[in-house]
Design an enzyme around this catalytic site. Structure first.
Site, mmCIF file in Angstrom:
data_model
loop_
_atom_site.group_PDB
_atom_site.id
_atom_site.type_symbol
_atom_site.label_atom_id
_atom_site.label_comp_id
_atom_site.label_asym_id
_atom_site.label_seq_id
_atom_site.Cartn_x
_atom_site.Cartn_y
_atom_site.Cartn_z
ATOM 1 N N ASP A 49 28.056 117.993 -33.971
ATOM 2 C CA ASP A 49 29.057 117.572 -34.958
ATOM 3 C C ASP A 49 28.705 116.174 -35.456
ATOM 4 O O ASP A 49 28.772 115.201 -34.713
ATOM 5 C CB ASP A 49 30.447 117.548 -34.293
ATOM 6 N N TYR A 54 28.738 108.758 -40.486
ATOM 7 C CA TYR A 54 28.176 108.286 -39.220
ATOM 8 C C TYR A 54 26.796 107.649 -39.424
ATOM 9 O O TYR A 54 26.311 106.932 -38.552
ATOM 10 C CB TYR A 54 28.059 109.413 -38.180
ATOM 11 N N LYS A 79 30.347 116.384 -42.640
ATOM 12 C CA LYS A 79 31.655 116.171 -43.287
ATOM 13 C C LYS A 79 31.521 115.366 -44.572
ATOM 14 O O LYS A 79 30.679 114.464 -44.663
ATOM 15 C CB LYS A 79 32.593 115.414 -42.325
ATOM 16 N N HIS A 112 36.603 115.225 -44.462
ATOM 17 C CA HIS A 112 36.730 114.381 -43.270
ATOM 18 C C HIS A 112 38.176 113.896 -43.054
ATOM 19 O O HIS A 112 38.666 113.904 -41.932
ATOM 20 C CB HIS A 112 35.761 113.191 -43.393
HETATM 21 P P1 NAD Z 1 35.271 111.059 -27.003
HETATM 22 O O1 NAD Z 1 36.668 111.335 -26.552
HETATM 23 O O2 NAD Z 1 34.242 112.111 -26.927
HETATM 24 O O3 NAD Z 1 34.854 109.761 -26.209
HETATM 25 C C1 NAD Z 1 33.549 109.306 -26.109
HETATM 26 C C2 NAD Z 1 33.553 108.194 -25.084
HETATM 27 O O4 NAD Z 1 34.054 108.703 -23.838
HETATM 28 C C3 NAD Z 1 32.173 107.684 -24.776
HETATM 29 O O5 NAD Z 1 31.793 106.688 -25.688
HETATM 30 C C4 NAD Z 1 32.358 107.135 -23.368
HETATM 31 O O6 NAD Z 1 32.974 105.869 -23.424
HETATM 32 C C5 NAD Z 1 33.332 108.128 -22.775
HETATM 33 N N1 NAD Z 1 32.671 109.210 -22.009
HETATM 34 C C6 NAD Z 1 31.915 110.240 -22.492
HETATM 35 N N2 NAD Z 1 31.519 111.038 -21.490
HETATM 36 C C7 NAD Z 1 32.013 110.504 -20.351
HETATM 37 C C8 NAD Z 1 31.942 110.889 -18.987
HETATM 38 N N3 NAD Z 1 31.300 111.990 -18.596
HETATM 39 N N4 NAD Z 1 32.579 110.113 -18.076
HETATM 40 C C9 NAD Z 1 33.261 109.003 -18.450
HETATM 41 N N5 NAD Z 1 33.376 108.598 -19.732
HETATM 42 C C10 NAD Z 1 32.762 109.351 -20.675
HETATM 43 O O7 NAD Z 1 35.413 110.456 -28.491
HETATM 44 P P2 NAD Z 1 34.679 110.647 -29.865
HETATM 45 O O8 NAD Z 1 33.228 110.417 -29.779
HETATM 46 O O9 NAD Z 1 35.418 109.821 -30.838
HETATM 47 O O10 NAD Z 1 34.959 112.179 -30.215
HETATM 48 C C11 NAD Z 1 33.998 113.208 -30.058
HETATM 49 C C12 NAD Z 1 33.438 113.614 -31.387
HETATM 50 O O11 NAD Z 1 34.482 113.981 -32.284
HETATM 51 C C13 NAD Z 1 32.721 112.489 -32.147
HETATM 52 O O12 NAD Z 1 31.478 112.155 -31.598
HETATM 53 C C14 NAD Z 1 32.684 113.072 -33.522
HETATM 54 O O13 NAD Z 1 31.683 114.060 -33.619
HETATM 55 C C15 NAD Z 1 34.072 113.687 -33.610
HETATM 56 N N6 NAD Z 1 35.057 112.773 -34.238
HETATM 57 C C16 NAD Z 1 35.620 113.145 -35.424
HETATM 58 C C17 NAD Z 1 36.554 112.351 -36.044
HETATM 59 C C18 NAD Z 1 37.167 112.794 -37.321
HETATM 60 O O14 NAD Z 1 37.858 112.000 -37.969
HETATM 61 N N7 NAD Z 1 36.960 114.023 -37.724
HETATM 62 C C19 NAD Z 1 36.931 111.118 -35.470
HETATM 63 C C20 NAD Z 1 36.349 110.747 -34.262
HETATM 64 C C21 NAD Z 1 35.440 111.598 -33.649
#
Ligand code: NAD
Length: 279
Positions: A49, A54, A79, A112
């Site tokens: 994704d 990004y 997106k 998005h």
């Molecule tokens: P997430 O909830 O996946 O959090 C990522 C963070 O969680 C990492 O940076 C790290 O700090 C922690 N983490 C990851 N794996 C871990 C583990 N095994 N143990 C402990 N901590 C851990 O948040 P995200 O990246 O914002 O969301 C996932 C995906 O969703 C994004 O990468 C993106 O592709 C998508 N996204 C979309 C939107 C949107 O507006 N559509 C917004 C934000 C994210």
């Protein structure tokens, strides 16, 4: 098209399937993206994704090309960014994204954010219908849409979005949007599935107790909760060990009581922006 992966798949309302567990690349450094996505593909992820905003679609594309994995085995989402809302700009934006990704088409193209102040999301949605008809994406969906935004595209077009990608984690379960979406055949994709590391989700005692009962990490328990809830989920990490850990969630199951305990953690706590405030 059905991708062969050990990950469970869900069927979208257009008949295509999507691997329920993927890898997200928000805030993955463009200079590191090729290596990190390569790590993810080696760990077994086949669903990536990304988004134009990004700034890392090129790195994703390089990793896909270098992997040698057949295009049919991959599910790629990107997106449409807010500044590209509107008919002409949406048509141009998907072409730019495909060039950067090095792909002829993506599997899923999303608006998005609804950007209500611009008030162009219905126009953009009609452009996404055309983009799909032109074969540049297999499925189309939306992100950060609230119920009134979903109602407007459903009544104003011929296509119900395949997904709505929204902030969703145990502390912010978004039951109203999820129930509305599911009742219209829209799958829920959960962004920030681990609370983006901003909320102390992974330290909560209910989650920690379940993790130790299964010999799993708290992150694995939360990802499992998403899968059993029916969410599509793509946790992000730039760390190879965590990338593997977050994929290693297919060999255990939370009981109904464990699911209930995590369901009770909904505190209406958003960690990201409210969709009305993003324009
Ligand atoms: P997430 O909830 O996946 O959090 C990522 C963070 O969680 C990492 O940076 C790290 O700090 C922690 N983490 C990851 N794996 C871990 C583990 N095994 N143990 C402990 N901590 C851990 O948040 P995200 O990246 O914002 O969301 C996932 C995906 O969703 C994004 O990468 C993106 O592709 C998508 N996204 C979309 C939107 C949107 O507006 N559509 C917004 C934000 C994210």
């Amino acid at each position: 098209m059905t991708i062969s992966t050990p990950v469970p798949t869900l069927t979208l309302n257009d008949g295509h399937t999507i691997p329920q567990l993927g890898f997200g690349v928000f805030k993955v450094d463009p200079a590191e993206t090729e290596r990190i996505v390569t790590d993810a593909l080696e760990a077994g992820y086949r669903h990536i994704d990304t988004a134009a905003i990004y700034g890392n679609e090129e790195g994703v594309g390089r990793a896909l090309a270098a992997s040698g994995i057949s295009r049919d085995e991959l599910f790629i989402t990107t997106k449409l960014w807010n500044a590209d809302q509107g008919t002409e700009s949406a048509h141009a934006a998907i072409k730019t994204s495909l060039d950067k990704l090095g792909l002829e088409s993506v599997n899923l193209y999303l608006i998005h954010w609804p950007t209500p102040q611009q008030d162009r999301y219905l126009e953009s949605w009609l452009a996404l219908e055309e983009i799909k008809a032109a074969g540049l994406t297999t499925s189309i969906g939306v992100s950060n849409f609230q119920i009134e935004n979903l109602e407007r595209v459903i009544t104003g077009s011929n296509t119900v979005p395949a997904v709505n990608q929204i902030e969703l984690h145990p502390a912010f379960a978004q039951k109203d949007v999820s129930e509305f979406a599911r009742s219209h055949g829209i799958q829920i994709e959960a962004w920030g599935p681990l609370g983006q590391g901003k909320y102390n989700l992974l330290e909560l005692p209910e989650i920690a107790a379940t993790a130790s009962a299964h010999g799993k990490s708290t992150a694995q328990v939360v990802i499992r909760w998403h899968l059993q809830t029916g969410n599509i989920v793509f946790p992000k990490s730039s760390n190879t060990a965590r990338i593997r850990e977050n994929f290693d969630v297919l060999d255990f199951e939370l009981s109904a009581d464990e699911m209930d305990a995590i369901n009770s953690l909904d505190a209406g706590k958003r960690v990201g922006s409210h969709p009305d405030d993003v324009n």
